[in-house]
Write a protein that holds these residues in place. Structure first.
Motif, short mmCIF file in Angstrom:
data_model
loop_
_atom_site.label_atom_id
_atom_site.label_comp_id
_atom_site.label_asym_id
_atom_site.label_seq_id
_atom_site.Cartn_x
_atom_site.Cartn_y
_atom_site.Cartn_z
N GLY A 134 26.60 -19.63 1.36
CA GLY A 134 27.73 -18.87 1.77
C GLY A 134 28.05 -17.74 0.75
N ASP A 135 27.08 -17.41 -0.33
CA ASP A 135 27.27 -16.29 -1.34
C ASP A 135 26.83 -14.86 -0.89
N ALA A 136 27.93 -14.19 -0.37
CA ALA A 136 27.46 -12.94 0.11
C ALA A 136 26.60 -11.99 -0.59
N ARG A 137 26.81 -12.15 -2.01
CA ARG A 137 25.82 -11.46 -2.83
C ARG A 137 24.52 -11.99 -2.88
N LEU A 138 24.23 -13.20 -2.61
CA LEU A 138 23.12 -13.75 -2.49
C LEU A 138 22.19 -13.33 -1.21
N GLU A 139 23.16 -13.31 -0.26
CA GLU A 139 22.74 -12.99 1.12
C GLU A 139 22.20 -11.65 0.85
N GLU A 140 23.03 -10.70 0.61
CA GLU A 140 22.29 -9.15 0.53
C GLU A 140 21.17 -9.18 0.02
N THR A 141 20.94 -9.70 -1.37
CA THR A 141 19.73 -9.82 -2.20
C THR A 141 18.52 -10.58 -1.38
N ALA A 142 18.71 -11.40 -0.46
CA ALA A 142 17.91 -12.23 0.15
C ALA A 142 17.31 -11.33 1.38
N LEU A 143 18.48 -10.56 1.89
CA LEU A 143 18.04 -9.72 3.18
C LEU A 143 17.07 -8.60 2.59
N THR A 144 17.54 -8.08 1.55
CA THR A 144 16.91 -7.02 0.93
C THR A 144 15.26 -7.34 0.71
N SER A 145 15.31 -8.44 0.22
CA SER A 145 13.82 -9.12 -0.25
C SER A 145 13.03 -9.27 0.80
N LEU A 146 13.52 -9.67 1.82
CA LEU A 146 12.86 -10.17 3.02
C LEU A 146 12.18 -8.74 3.72
N LEU A 147 13.21 -7.93 3.92
CA LEU A 147 12.99 -6.51 4.35
C LEU A 147 11.69 -5.76 3.78
N GLN A 148 11.82 -5.96 2.27
CA GLN A 148 10.75 -5.54 1.38
C GLN A 148 9.56 -6.16 1.59
N GLN A 149 9.44 -7.44 1.96
CA GLN A 149 8.39 -8.06 2.37
C GLN A 149 7.91 -7.68 3.84
N GLN A 150 8.55 -6.82 4.51
CA GLN A 150 8.31 -6.14 5.78
C GLN A 150 8.05 -7.59 6.84
N VAL A 151 9.12 -8.38 6.84
CA VAL A 151 9.28 -9.36 7.96
C VAL A 151 9.23 -8.75 9.34
N ASP A 152 8.58 -9.48 9.98
CA ASP A 152 8.82 -8.83 11.79
C ASP A 152 9.95 -8.94 12.07
N GLY A 153 10.82 -9.87 11.94
CA GLY A 153 12.24 -10.11 12.43
C GLY A 153 12.92 -11.21 11.43
N VAL A 154 14.15 -11.29 12.04
CA VAL A 154 14.98 -12.26 11.08
C VAL A 154 15.82 -13.36 12.04
N LEU A 155 15.54 -14.61 11.57
CA LEU A 155 16.65 -15.46 12.20
C LEU A 155 17.99 -15.55 11.38
N TYR A 156 18.95 -15.45 11.72
CA TYR A 156 20.04 -15.26 11.11
C TYR A 156 21.10 -16.50 11.51
N ALA A 157 21.06 -17.55 10.60
CA ALA A 157 21.71 -18.88 10.93
C ALA A 157 23.08 -19.27 10.37
N ALA A 158 23.71 -20.11 11.20
CA ALA A 158 24.92 -20.77 10.60
C ALA A 158 24.48 -22.19 10.51
N MET A 159 25.66 -22.81 9.82
CA MET A 159 25.66 -24.44 9.55
C MET A 159 26.33 -24.84 10.80
N TYR A 160 27.56 -24.22 11.11
CA TYR A 160 28.43 -24.49 12.30
C TYR A 160 28.49 -23.49 13.46
N HIS A 161 28.83 -23.97 14.55
CA HIS A 161 28.90 -23.05 15.67
C HIS A 161 30.14 -21.87 15.15
#
Length: 348
Positions: free
Chosen positions: A112-139
């Motif tokens: 739930g850390d917004a700054r960590l999420e931003e860092t994670a997404l940036t890193s994944l995009l730098q790794q050239q992932v084909d797509g992203v699953l963006y998931a939540a613990m609860y509906h």
């Protein structure tokens, strides 16, 4: 996308451009990767490109080639999914669906850390992932991060507040119908509801489905059959004591979630009621560590975490393969797990 300066000069990361332009690494990422949907002020864009030019940046041809030929990597970014005892099945379902296609899942839990999420997404995009699953613990309903603009994205256990992206969530109302119908089929007509104080999407959906299922069976829900407490075993205990000590008490209780059902077991014991002889109980979530270890075992409806993860990967791959694929919003029904907490009402 990684950049380098060519020749024998040392490589320079996006952090260097960010420092020179006075912006965040994520902002540099969306600008250099030309993410059209990103909201970056034109003057900021100019400052970033100037910094990149001043540093002599050139695109990394290898990374660009990976993008064109696909990296076969799928990012999985979640809030608390990996750190909960049951929602982690989303990751298992996603992995099982991805592996036969030759794709690898890269999972990050941000707690739930917004700054960590931003860092994670940036890193994944730098790794050239084909797509992203963006998931939540609860509906829940959420806003898709701007960083994911232009990247195939599927929401898992969540729906988008505004943007149109594919999403998969549990069929909350269908699950409640399974639970209440199971009690009706056993002959119960006075069916109470141990409700919760949560202000999330699931709460009103389950509440309405409980009432609607009783009405469809010709039963008018009695407000005295419902009590609202926090979604804990202690909350379930208090709610059950409240309901079961009222006149003409219910012969069965449907619980908002399994943790509350644990408290209902304790309340029944306090009141000298036998389960299921004097009181039938049914839960929601199928938390196996809880449900299997009650005595008798708790009948409950599962949340389809595994199935949601698998569906999300299949939909994401379809959108990666064909960008013209229409985004889909779907619901998946859980499964009723019968154990020993439900029986016909005493004297039936």
């Amino acid at each position: 996308m990684e950049y380098f300066t060519g020749g024998d000069m040392p490589k320079v990361g996006m952090s260097d451009v960010a420092a020179a332009a006075g912006v965040s690494v994520s902002t540099v990422s969306v600008v250099l990767n030309r993410v059209k949907s990103a909201r970056v002020h034109p003057q900021t864009r100019e400052r970033i490109w100037k910094a990149a030019n001043d540093l002599g940046y050139m695109p990394n041809g290898m990374a660009r080639g990976l993008r064109l030929q696909r990296s076969h990597l799928i990012g999985f970014v979640s809030d608390f999914v990996a750190t909960t005892p049951y929602a982690g099945n989303m990751i298992v379902g996603a992995q099982e669906a991805a592996l036969p296609t030759g794709r690898l899942l890269m999972a990050v839990d941000t707690s739930g850390d917004a700054r960590l999420e931003e860092t994670a997404l940036t890193s994944l995009l730098q790794q050239q992932v084909d797509g992203v699953l963006y998931a939540a613990m609860y509906h829940r309903s959420l806003t898709v991060p701007e960083l994911l603009g232009g990247t195939p994205t599927v929401l898992v256990n969540a729906v988008a507040q505004s943007s149109t992206v594919s999403s998969v969530v549990p069929d909350e109302q269908g699950g409640v119908r399974l639970a209440v119908t199971e009690l009706l089929d056993h002959g119960h007509r006075r069916i109470g509801y141990v409700d919760c104080t949560d202000r999330i999407l699931a709460a009103p959906l389950r509440r309405r489905a409980y009432r609607a299922t009783l009405r469809k069976a010709g039963i008018v829900p009695d407000p005295a059959w419902t009590a609202v407490e926090p979604p804990t075993s202690r909350g379930g205990y208090r709610a059950a004591l409240d309901i079961l000590q009222r006149p003409n008490r219910p012969t069965a209780l449907f619980c908002y979630k399994d943790t509350m059902a644990v408290g209902v077991y304790q309340a029944a014991h306090t009141l000298g009621l036998r389960i299921p002889d004097d009181l039938s109980i049914i839960g929601f979530d199928n938390l196996e560590l809880l449900a299997d270890n009650q005595f008798p075992g708790l009948t409950t409806v599962s949340l389809p975490h595994h199935e949601m993860g698998a569906w999300a990967v299949r939909q994401l791959i379809a959108e990666i393969t064909d960008p013209a694929t229409t985004p889909q919003q779907t619901k998946i029904l859980g499964t009723l797990y019968r154990r020993d907490s439900v029986a016909p009402p005493s004297g039936a």
